[in-house]
Design a protein around this motif. Structure first.
Motif, PDB file in Angstrom:
ATOM      1  N   LEU A  96       0.822  -1.208   0.000  1.00 63.58           N
ATOM      2  CA  LEU A  96       0.000   0.000   0.000  1.00 63.58           C
ATOM      3  C   LEU A  96       0.861   1.266   0.000  1.00 63.58           C
ATOM      4  O   LEU A  96       1.982   1.256   0.473  1.00 63.58           O
ATOM      5  N   ALA A  97       0.290   2.350  -0.507  1.00 66.45           N
ATOM      6  CA  ALA A  97       0.910   3.682  -0.472  1.00 66.45           C
ATOM      7  C   ALA A  97       2.332   3.687  -1.022  1.00 66.45           C
ATOM      8  O   ALA A  97       3.197   4.394  -0.534  1.00 66.45           O
ATOM      9  N   GLY A  98       2.579   2.865  -2.049  1.00 67.15           N
ATOM     10  CA  GLY A  98       3.892   2.850  -2.685  1.00 67.15           C
ATOM     11  C   GLY A  98       4.932   2.014  -1.975  1.00 67.15           C
ATOM     12  O   GLY A  98       6.093   1.977  -2.384  1.00 67.15           O
ATOM     13  N   ALA A  99       4.552   1.324  -0.878  1.00 66.19           N
ATOM     14  CA  ALA A  99       5.514   0.488  -0.154  1.00 66.19           C
ATOM     15  C   ALA A  99       5.810  -0.778  -0.950  1.00 66.19           C
ATOM     16  O   ALA A  99       4.884  -1.420  -1.452  1.00 66.19           O
ATOM     17  N   PRO A 100       7.105  -1.152  -1.083  1.00 64.53           N
ATOM     18  CA  PRO A 100       7.423  -2.400  -1.790  1.00 64.53           C
ATOM     19  C   PRO A 100       6.856  -3.595  -1.027  1.00 64.53           C
ATOM     20  O   PRO A 100       7.055  -3.721   0.174  1.00 64.53           O
ATOM     21  N   VAL A 225      -5.394   6.847   3.883  1.00 67.20           N
ATOM     22  CA  VAL A 225      -4.792   6.013   2.844  1.00 67.20           C
ATOM     23  C   VAL A 225      -5.567   4.702   2.697  1.00 67.20           C
ATOM     24  O   VAL A 225      -6.046   4.133   3.684  1.00 67.20           O
ATOM     25  N   ALA A 226      -5.690   4.206   1.463  1.00 68.37           N
ATOM     26  CA  ALA A 226      -6.280   2.900   1.159  1.00 68.37           C
ATOM     27  C   ALA A 226      -7.700   2.758   1.700  1.00 68.37           C
ATOM     28  O   ALA A 226      -8.107   1.702   2.161  1.00 68.37           O
ATOM     29  N   GLY A 227      -8.473   3.843   1.662  1.00 66.83           N
ATOM     30  CA  GLY A 227      -9.858   3.778   2.081  1.00 66.83           C
ATOM     31  C   GLY A 227     -10.092   3.877   3.572  1.00 66.83           C
ATOM     32  O   GLY A 227     -11.239   3.783   4.027  1.00 66.83           O
ATOM     33  N   ALA A 228      -9.039   4.047   4.355  1.00 68.65           N
ATOM     34  CA  ALA A 228      -9.196   4.168   5.807  1.00 68.65           C
ATOM     35  C   ALA A 228      -9.845   5.505   6.136  1.00 68.65           C
ATOM     36  O   ALA A 228      -9.439   6.532   5.593  1.00 68.65           O
ATOM     37  N   PRO A 229     -10.865   5.521   7.020  1.00 64.41           N
ATOM     38  CA  PRO A 229     -11.478   6.811   7.394  1.00 64.41           C
ATOM     39  C   PRO A 229     -10.461   7.698   8.092  1.00 64.41           C
ATOM     40  O   PRO A 229      -9.798   7.271   9.033  1.00 64.41           O
ATOM     41  N   LYS A 230     -10.325   8.909   7.611  1.00 66.40           N
ATOM     42  CA  LYS A 230      -9.311   9.822   8.123  1.00 66.40           C
ATOM     43  C   LYS A 230      -9.604  10.203   9.571  1.00 66.40           C
ATOM     44  O   LYS A 230     -10.744  10.463   9.944  1.00 66.40           O
ATOM     45  N   SER A 231      -8.578  10.212  10.380  1.00 60.60           N
ATOM     46  CA  SER A 231      -8.725  10.552  11.790  1.00 60.60           C
ATOM     47  C   SER A 231      -9.287  11.959  11.944  1.00 60.60           C
ATOM     48  O   SER A 231      -8.788  12.911  11.350  1.00 60.60           O
ATOM     49  N   GLY A 232     -10.359  12.086  12.723  1.00 58.80           N
ATOM     50  CA  GLY A 232     -10.974  13.386  12.946  1.00 58.80           C
ATOM     51  C   GLY A 232     -12.004  13.791  11.913  1.00 58.80           C
ATOM     52  O   GLY A 232     -12.658  14.823  12.065  1.00 58.80           O
ATOM     53  N   ASP A 233     -12.187  12.984  10.864  1.00 58.31           N
ATOM     54  CA  ASP A 233     -13.158  13.289   9.811  1.00 58.31           C
ATOM     55  C   ASP A 233     -14.542  12.833  10.280  1.00 58.31           C
ATOM     56  O   ASP A 233     -14.892  11.655  10.190  1.00 58.31           O
ATOM     57  N   ALA A 258      -8.395  -3.156   3.253  1.00 62.27           N
ATOM     58  CA  ALA A 258      -6.927  -3.240   3.161  1.00 62.27           C
ATOM     59  C   ALA A 258      -6.270  -3.350   4.527  1.00 62.27           C
ATOM     60  O   ALA A 258      -5.063  -3.615   4.612  1.00 62.27           O
ATOM     61  N   MET A 259      -7.040  -3.169   5.601  1.00 63.70           N
ATOM     62  CA  MET A 259      -6.456  -3.243   6.947  1.00 63.70           C
ATOM     63  C   MET A 259      -6.357  -4.687   7.412  1.00 63.70           C
ATOM     64  O   MET A 259      -7.350  -5.398   7.469  1.00 63.70           O
ATOM     65  N   PRO A 260      -5.151  -5.149   7.770  1.00 60.54           N
ATOM     66  CA  PRO A 260      -4.993  -6.517   8.274  1.00 60.54           C
ATOM     67  C   PRO A 260      -5.535  -6.631   9.686  1.00 60.54           C
ATOM     68  O   PRO A 260      -5.837  -5.624  10.327  1.00 60.54           O
ATOM     69  N   PRO A 261      -5.702  -7.854  10.211  1.00 61.66           N
ATOM     70  CA  PRO A 261      -6.183  -8.017  11.585  1.00 61.66           C
ATOM     71  C   PRO A 261      -5.347  -7.205  12.579  1.00 61.66           C
ATOM     72  O   PRO A 261      -4.127  -7.196  12.522  1.00 61.66           O
ATOM     73  N   LYS A 262      -6.047  -6.470  13.432  1.00 64.93           N
ATOM     74  CA  LYS A 262      -5.433  -5.632  14.464  1.00 64.93           C
ATOM     75  C   LYS A 262      -4.496  -4.586  13.861  1.00 64.93           C
ATOM     76  O   LYS A 262      -3.547  -4.144  14.497  1.00 64.93           O
ATOM     77  N   GLY A 263      -4.746  -4.221  12.613  1.00 64.05           N
ATOM     78  CA  GLY A 263      -3.913  -3.218  11.966  1.00 64.05           C
ATOM     79  C   GLY A 263      -2.478  -3.668  11.783  1.00 64.05           C
ATOM     80  O   GLY A 263      -1.580  -2.860  11.596  1.00 64.05           O
ATOM     81  N   GLY A 264      -2.260  -4.995  11.840  1.00 65.44           N
ATOM     82  CA  GLY A 264      -0.905  -5.527  11.707  1.00 65.44           C
ATOM     83  C   GLY A 264      -0.122  -5.508  12.998  1.00 65.44           C
ATOM     84  O   GLY A 264       1.065  -5.808  13.008  1.00 65.44           O
ATOM     85  N   SER A 265      -0.754  -5.159  14.106  1.00 65.73           N
ATOM     86  CA  SER A 265      -0.054  -5.107  15.389  1.00 65.73           C
ATOM     87  C   SER A 265      -0.252  -6.412  16.161  1.00 65.73           C
ATOM     88  O   SER A 265      -1.043  -7.274  15.762  1.00 65.73           O
ATOM     89  N   ALA A 266       0.469  -6.517  17.270  1.00 63.51           N
ATOM     90  CA  ALA A 266       0.329  -7.681  18.145  1.00 63.51           C
ATOM     91  C   ALA A 266      -0.346  -7.276  19.451  1.00 63.51           C
ATOM     92  O   ALA A 266      -0.162  -7.913  20.485  1.00 63.51           O
ATOM     93  N   ALA A 267      -1.125  -6.217  19.406  1.00 65.91           N
ATOM     94  CA  ALA A 267      -1.774  -5.698  20.613  1.00 65.91           C
ATOM     95  C   ALA A 267      -2.905  -6.607  21.073  1.00 65.91           C
ATOM     96  O   ALA A 267      -3.453  -7.395  20.294  1.00 65.91           O
ATOM     97  N   SER A 268      -3.252  -6.482  22.341  1.00 64.48           N
ATOM     98  CA  SER A 268      -4.352  -7.274  22.890  1.00 64.48           C
ATOM     99  C   SER A 268      -5.684  -6.696  22.408  1.00 64.48           C
ATOM    100  O   SER A 268      -5.752  -5.566  21.922  1.00 64.48           O
ATOM    101  N   ASP A 269      -6.751  -7.487  22.564  1.00 66.50           N
ATOM    102  CA  ASP A 269      -8.072  -7.011  22.152  1.00 66.50           C
ATOM    103  C   ASP A 269      -8.462  -5.757  22.932  1.00 66.50           C
ATOM    104  O   ASP A 269      -9.086  -4.842  22.384  1.00 66.50           O
ATOM    105  N   ALA A 270      -8.096  -5.711  24.206  1.00 72.47           N
ATOM    106  CA  ALA A 270      -8.427  -4.544  25.024  1.00 72.47           C
ATOM    107  C   ALA A 270      -7.708  -3.294  24.514  1.00 72.47           C
ATOM    108  O   ALA A 270      -8.286  -2.201  24.481  1.00 72.47           O
ATOM    109  N   ASP A 271      -6.447  -3.460  24.107  1.00 71.37           N
ATOM    110  CA  ASP A 271      -5.698  -2.315  23.577  1.00 71.37           C
ATOM    111  C   ASP A 271      -6.273  -1.855  22.238  1.00 71.37           C
ATOM    112  O   ASP A 271      -6.311  -0.653  21.941  1.00 71.37           O
ATOM    113  N   ILE A 272      -6.699  -2.822  21.401  1.00 73.37           N
ATOM    114  CA  ILE A 272      -7.325  -2.469  20.123  1.00 73.37           C
ATOM    115  C   ILE A 272      -8.594  -1.666  20.369  1.00 73.37           C
ATOM    116  O   ILE A 272      -8.862  -0.662  19.706  1.00 73.37           O
TER     117      ILE A 272
END
Length: 284
Positions: A96-100, A225-233, A258-272
């Protein structure tokens, strides 16, 4: 009859004024048009090549140049794979966003050819749509390990950076301690910093949602980016907020679009959930 034939064979230019304007548009105007095009191409007041997302380009120009972060210096260093899963997969996993894209040898070949130092420098300082350290809170060594993980997965042969050796003067400190035993007040002085450390820990815990947003979500949500709702919009978030925090949290945990599970992080469900709540509050 002869006058009509003569008029029929004459051209459209019948007066000196018409001749003057014809010459102007035929010769002078193209010169000015060419000069204008050259000025536009060489001027800096236009979008950079490839910057089709004006909101993203604007966000990059006005992004903060410095931040203050609290990090635990004693925690174990993360592996490159762990840093990639927590910070990089959101964009590099799908390109996404030009990333290889991860594992794409063709996209990575030219980058690998620049060498590890160049790749690390780009990752630390940011490049294109990627912010400094991809917006994460990792050490330079951990970012370097992630760079190696990405590059080697696409054919690179870089060595994994290791932590610096522990300081040697510890062994020399033992005789000094034996020669001059530390008095009791020294113990009290050593214990004093514990209170601020505990307070810092509490501050980080209290801002878990914001911290996770800055670490894993801001890459896409800051500029939409990639259809994500812009923060504060508010307009973009209104129908999502109407679904309720539980539904939004479930989508974030499972991944959506385009968003992977948990945004690609390893955070807990509570943190998400805390991060989702932070973004919801910012859009109210």
């Amino acid at each position: 009859m002869s006058d009509h034939a003569h008029e029929h064979h004459t051209g459209p230019i019948k007066t000196p004024a018409q001749l003057l304007w014809t010459s102007f548009f035929a010769f002078v105007a193209p010169v000015f048009i060419i000069i204008g095009l050259v000025y536009y191409v060489t001027s800096g007041d236009k979008p950079a090549a490839g910057a089709v997302d004006q909101e993203l380009a604007t966000a990059q120009r006005i992004q903060r140049v410095g931040t203050v972060e609290l990090r635990d210096a004693n925690r174990p260093l993360q592996s490159g794979e762990a840093v990639y899963a927590a910070q990089c997969v959101a964009c590099h996993g799908a390109g996404l966003a030009g990333a290889p894209k991860f594992g794409d040898a063709g996209a990575w070949a030219a980058r690998i050819a620049t060498g590890y130092e160049a790749l690390l420098n780009s990752a630390l300082k940011g490049k294109g749509a990627m912010g400094a350290q991809a917006g994460g809170a990792f050490t330079d060594i951990e970012i370097g390990r992630a760079v190696v993980h990405l590059a080697n997965a696409a054919g690179g042969k870089f060595e994994v950076p290791q932590a610096p050796a522990a300081a040697a003067p510890v062994a020399e400190a033992a005789p000094a301690a034996a020669a001059a035993p530390a008095p009791a007040p020294a113990v009290v002085a050593a214990a004093a910093p514990a209170a601020p450390a505990a307070a810092a820990s509490a501050t980080v815990a209290a801002g878990t949602g914001e911290a996770l947003y800055k670490q894993s979500c801001t890459v896409c949500h800051a500029a939409g980016v990639a259809g994500a709702p812009k923060s504060g919009d508010k307009a973009a978030w209104a129908p999502r907020i109407a679904q309720g925090i539980d539904a939004l949290t479930a989508s974030a945990i499972k991944g959506k679009g385009a968003m992977p599970p948990k945004g690609g992080s390893a955070a807990s469900d509570a943190d998400i959930r805390a991060a989702v709540q932070f973004m919801v509050d910012a859009a109210k």
